[in-house]
Design an enzyme around this catalytic site. Structure first.
Site, PDB file in Angstrom:
ATOM      1  N   ARG A   1      85.061 -33.327 -35.848  1.00  0.00           N
ATOM      2  CA  ARG A   1      85.025 -34.788 -35.826  1.00  0.00           C
ATOM      3  C   ARG A   1      83.826 -35.269 -35.029  1.00  0.00           C
ATOM      4  O   ARG A   1      83.533 -34.730 -33.967  1.00  0.00           O
ATOM      5  CB  ARG A   1      86.301 -35.316 -35.163  1.00  0.00           C
TER       6      ARG A   1
ATOM      7  N   ARG B   1      87.969 -28.167 -31.416  1.00  0.00           N
ATOM      8  CA  ARG B   1      88.801 -28.695 -32.489  1.00  0.00           C
ATOM      9  C   ARG B   1      88.049 -28.802 -33.824  1.00  0.00           C
ATOM     10  O   ARG B   1      86.910 -29.246 -33.870  1.00  0.00           O
ATOM     11  CB  ARG B   1      89.245 -30.087 -32.037  1.00  0.00           C
TER      12      ARG B   1
ATOM     13  N   LYS C   1      99.001 -34.865 -30.425  1.00  0.00           N
ATOM     14  CA  LYS C   1      99.826 -35.889 -31.094  1.00  0.00           C
ATOM     15  C   LYS C   1      99.809 -35.724 -32.617  1.00  0.00           C
ATOM     16  O   LYS C   1     100.855 -35.771 -33.252  1.00  0.00           O
ATOM     17  CB  LYS C   1      99.331 -37.302 -30.757  1.00  0.00           C
TER      18      LYS C   1
ATOM     19  N   ARG D   1      86.371 -41.482 -24.477  1.00  0.00           N
ATOM     20  CA  ARG D   1      87.715 -41.596 -25.054  1.00  0.00           C
ATOM     21  C   ARG D   1      88.778 -41.333 -23.990  1.00  0.00           C
ATOM     22  O   ARG D   1      89.818 -41.999 -23.957  1.00  0.00           O
ATOM     23  CB  ARG D   1      87.883 -40.614 -26.224  1.00  0.00           C
TER      24      ARG D   1
ATOM     25  N   ARG E   1      98.100 -48.224 -28.632  1.00  0.00           N
ATOM     26  CA  ARG E   1      97.080 -47.674 -27.736  1.00  0.00           C
ATOM     27  C   ARG E   1      96.913 -48.545 -26.497  1.00  0.00           C
ATOM     28  O   ARG E   1      96.157 -48.200 -25.615  1.00  0.00           O
ATOM     29  CB  ARG E   1      95.742 -47.688 -28.433  1.00  0.00           C
TER      30      ARG E   1
HETATM   31  P1  AMP Z   1      92.603 -40.783 -32.835  1.00  0.00           P
HETATM   32  O1  AMP Z   1      92.443 -39.948 -34.050  1.00  0.00           O
HETATM   33  O2  AMP Z   1      93.985 -41.333 -32.672  1.00  0.00           O
HETATM   34  O3  AMP Z   1      92.094 -40.109 -31.580  1.00  0.00           O
HETATM   35  O4  AMP Z   1      91.674 -42.074 -33.050  1.00  0.00           O
HETATM   36  C1  AMP Z   1      90.260 -41.975 -33.225  1.00  0.00           C
HETATM   37  C2  AMP Z   1      89.611 -43.311 -32.927  1.00  0.00           C
HETATM   38  O5  AMP Z   1      90.125 -44.302 -33.811  1.00  0.00           O
HETATM   39  C3  AMP Z   1      89.867 -43.857 -31.535  1.00  0.00           C
HETATM   40  O6  AMP Z   1      88.973 -43.336 -30.567  1.00  0.00           O
HETATM   41  C4  AMP Z   1      89.674 -45.359 -31.767  1.00  0.00           C
HETATM   42  O7  AMP Z   1      88.299 -45.680 -31.871  1.00  0.00           O
HETATM   43  C5  AMP Z   1      90.279 -45.554 -33.137  1.00  0.00           C
HETATM   44  N1  AMP Z   1      91.738 -45.858 -33.052  1.00  0.00           N
HETATM   45  C6  AMP Z   1      92.777 -45.076 -33.497  1.00  0.00           C
HETATM   46  N2  AMP Z   1      93.955 -45.684 -33.265  1.00  0.00           N
HETATM   47  C7  AMP Z   1      93.668 -46.858 -32.664  1.00  0.00           C
HETATM   48  C8  AMP Z   1      94.458 -47.927 -32.164  1.00  0.00           C
HETATM   49  N3  AMP Z   1      95.809 -47.902 -32.223  1.00  0.00           N
HETATM   50  N4  AMP Z   1      93.816 -48.998 -31.614  1.00  0.00           N
HETATM   51  C9  AMP Z   1      92.472 -49.047 -31.540  1.00  0.00           C
HETATM   52  N5  AMP Z   1      91.671 -48.062 -31.973  1.00  0.00           N
HETATM   53  C10 AMP Z   1      92.247 -46.982 -32.535  1.00  0.00           C
END
Ligand code: AMP
Length: 227
Positions: free
Chosen positions: A160, A127, A13, A171, A88
């Site tokens: 990360r 990654r 994404k 996740r 989400r």
């Molecule tokens: P991502 O980089 O999108 O995988 O996001 C990393 C982490 O940020 C996720 O595992 C959540 O803990 C938090 N996060 C990101 N976007 C959201 C969202 N829309 N709602 C809640 N938590 C989020």
């Protein structure tokens, strides 16, 4: 035009949203990037979000929704935006619909990057990202020209914290329980487009652009499928 990217962690994404936003000249809104930045800068939001992120849980809607609504009201998002990592869950999708409706807009297309689970796990494990400009890399599919160094800004690459195996498992579980229902949410609204996210990055980018162009031309009122 408002584009939402859907897909599990590791589906691509971030990479695809950034390519698309650049091509269309739209704002790229990544809640994960905003939250990670807040954690690094130790802001109030960062302090509240940190624990959830480290455990692979979703940060509470009350924190994330306001952040996105604020971001959408900034000038560079006036013509539209590419959202990556938001919504989400269904309450976030409803909040997004309300915020866009208030400005006479709506989600024009939700692009689902379809990738099988074993591939997701392999991708997350390999990654890396630039610790300065955050450009994403992968050991196998998108390696930097020089190991450990960013092609774009020369910064050092890091992994990360939430790409550790235990957190990756959680996740993915959270994705299947809370985020996957959004596929039906957008399918029912006639704006879901599926793209085969297992293809090489440039091919996926081409398919994504094709479905977005189709939606832009007003053919977004039915579910389409590519790849
Ligand atoms: P991502 O980089 O999108 O995988 O996001 C990393 C982490 O940020 C996720 O595992 C959540 O803990 C938090 N996060 C990101 N976007 C959201 C969202 N829309 N709602 C809640 N938590 C989020």
């Amino acid at each position: 035009m408002y584009v939402v990217f859907l897909g599990a962690p590791g589906a691509g994404k971030g990479t695809q949203a950034s390519v698309l936003a650049e091509k269309l000249g739209l704002a790229h809104i990544s809640t994960g990037d905003v939250l990670r930045d807040a954690v690094r800068r130790e802001t109030e939001l960062g302090k509240q979000a940190k624990g959830y992120m480290e455990r692979g849980e979703l940060v509470p809607d009350a924190l994330v929704v306001d952040l996105v609504v604020d971001r959408l009201s900034q000038e560079d998002a006036a013509r539209g935006a590419v959202l990556d990592g938001f919504p989400r869950n269904v309450p976030q999708a409803r909040a997004l619909d309300d915020a866009l409706k208030a400005r006479g807009a709506a989600v024009d297309i939700a692009v689902y990057l379809r990738v099988p689970e074993p591939v997701l796990i392999a991708r997350l494990a390999g990654r890396w990202e630039c610790s300065i400009c955050r450009a994403p890399y992968h050991e196998l599919t998108n390696p930097p020209r020089r190991a450990g160094v960013c092609d774009q800004c020369g910064g050092p690459l890091t992994q990360r914290a939430d790409d550790r195996p235990e957190t990756v498992k959680r996740r993915l579980q959270v994705y299947f329980e809370q985020t996957a229902p959004l596929l039906d949410y957008y399918r029912e609204r006639g704006v879901l487009a599926e793209v085969d996210g297992e293809r090489p990055i440039p091919e996926v980018a081409e398919q994504v652009l094709a479905v977005v162009r189709r939606a832009e031309a007003g053919e977004g009122s039915r579910t389409s499928r590519e790849g």
